[in-house]
Design a protein around this motif. Structure first.
Motif: not given
Length: 325
Positions: A40-42, A64-65, A185-191, A205-207
């Motif tokens: 979904a992201f690329g 992408a989502p 795949d850290f596109g949805l990650s939160r720091l 957003v997720g799987s």
């Protein structure tokens, strides 16, 4: 106290800002023949560097989502400076604009269109999804256990930062030549901030099948969101059974209940009765996996306790082996 040499060493390990034309050249203009993965992201391509080294080049999708720039920033900012055996290594990136003719409100205009690309170490064995389910190979239990331990070690490192991955699933675990797992795949990650433990969002957003219920239904984010997904990863790797949610059904409850009913101590013993080491490890992994997917996030184990239990399991086996010799 850091010296200039120390700083130079650190800087030399950071990823490089690579020109778009260079990435086009090493991927044969993003040839379909070089595609090794799509999501979904690329799309991910193999790229051949001038010295012959192969890297993986991810070209971020326009549709992408979540916004492409956010994915790019998450990947670069959240993992750029971190190095761990079980985290995929980011070796380069590109965020470059090109003049393109685009349709805007019924008129063609010339606009700057930015491409986002991320370059990683190339991992020839592909994803855990591929090796377990798409093109399954007969993995010995010791390899499965190594993969489970490596994923847990990698997540332990991330949560110590603290960084929440938010998209743990078999597709996002890559394997090197030695079957060492690396979280990608850290596109949805939160720091998170050092003292921060929870956050809320309205944009979930997720799987499907891997999203923690408190995030899915209430938008609550914490390290325990990852623990839920980890539990499913551990259970799938241990059993070799695929978590496949029904269409438009985001929950993994059916899969979880099936494992709970079928993978009893008696069932495990019937498979591994001649291998006491595997019997103990599989039993512990099933126990941990099912604890991780508790609907109540407060009842899930921490990643520290999971790593400790897996380590204790190994220590017990070493102790038993020593007594035999």
């Amino acid at each position: 106290m850091n010296t200039e040499d120390d700083k130079q060493t650190v800087l030399s390990t950071l990823p490089k800002d690579l020109p778009l034309d260079f990435l086009k050249t090493i991927t044969d203009q993003f040839s379909d023949n070089r595609v090794i993965g799509k999501g979904a992201f690329g799309t991910v391509y193999t790229g051949t560097m001038p010295d012959g080294q192969t890297i993986a080049v991810k070209k971020l999708a326009e549709n992408a989502p979540i916004a492409r720039d956010r994915i790019f920033n998450n990947e670069v900012q959240n993992i750029m400076a971190y190095r761990h055996e079980n985290i995929v290594k980011l070796v380069g990136f590109c965020h470059e604009g090109q003049k393109k003719v685009v349709l805007n409100n019924g008129r063609y205009i010339v606009a700057d269109v930015y491409e986002g690309l991320l370059c990683y170490e190339y991992l020839p064995k592909g994803s855990l999804q591929r090796n377990l389910f798409d093109k399954p190979i007969d993995m010995a239990w010791d390899v499965c256990f190594k993969i489970i331990k490596g994923i847990c070690d990698g997540l332990h490192f991330l949560h110590s930062i603290p960084l929440i991955h938010m998209d743990l699933k078999p597709q996002n675990i890559l394997l090197d030549d030695n079957m060492t797992p690396k979280i990608s795949d850290f596109g949805l990650s939160r720091l998170f901030g050092k003292e921060q433990t929870r956050a809320n969002t309205q944009n979930v957003v997720g799987s499907y099948g891997y999203i923690a219920p408190e995030y899915l239904y209430r938008g609550e984010i914490s390290t325990q969101s990852d623990i839920y997904s980890l539990g499913l990863l551990i259970t799938e790797t241990t059993t070799g059974e695929k978590n496949t949610p029904k269409q438009n059904e985001p929950s993994a409850r059916e899969f979880i209940e099936r494992v709970r009913q079928n993978w009893t101590e008696g069932h495990i013993a019937s498979i591994y009765q001649l291998n006491p080491n595997a019997l103990q490890e599989v039993t512990v992994c099933i126990e941990i996996g099912l604890e991780c997917v508790d609907v109540d996030w407060k009842k899930r184990p921490s990643i520290e306790s999971i790593v400790e239990r897996l380590g204790r399991c190994c220590a017990n086996l070493v102790s038993t082996t020593s007594m035999r010799t």
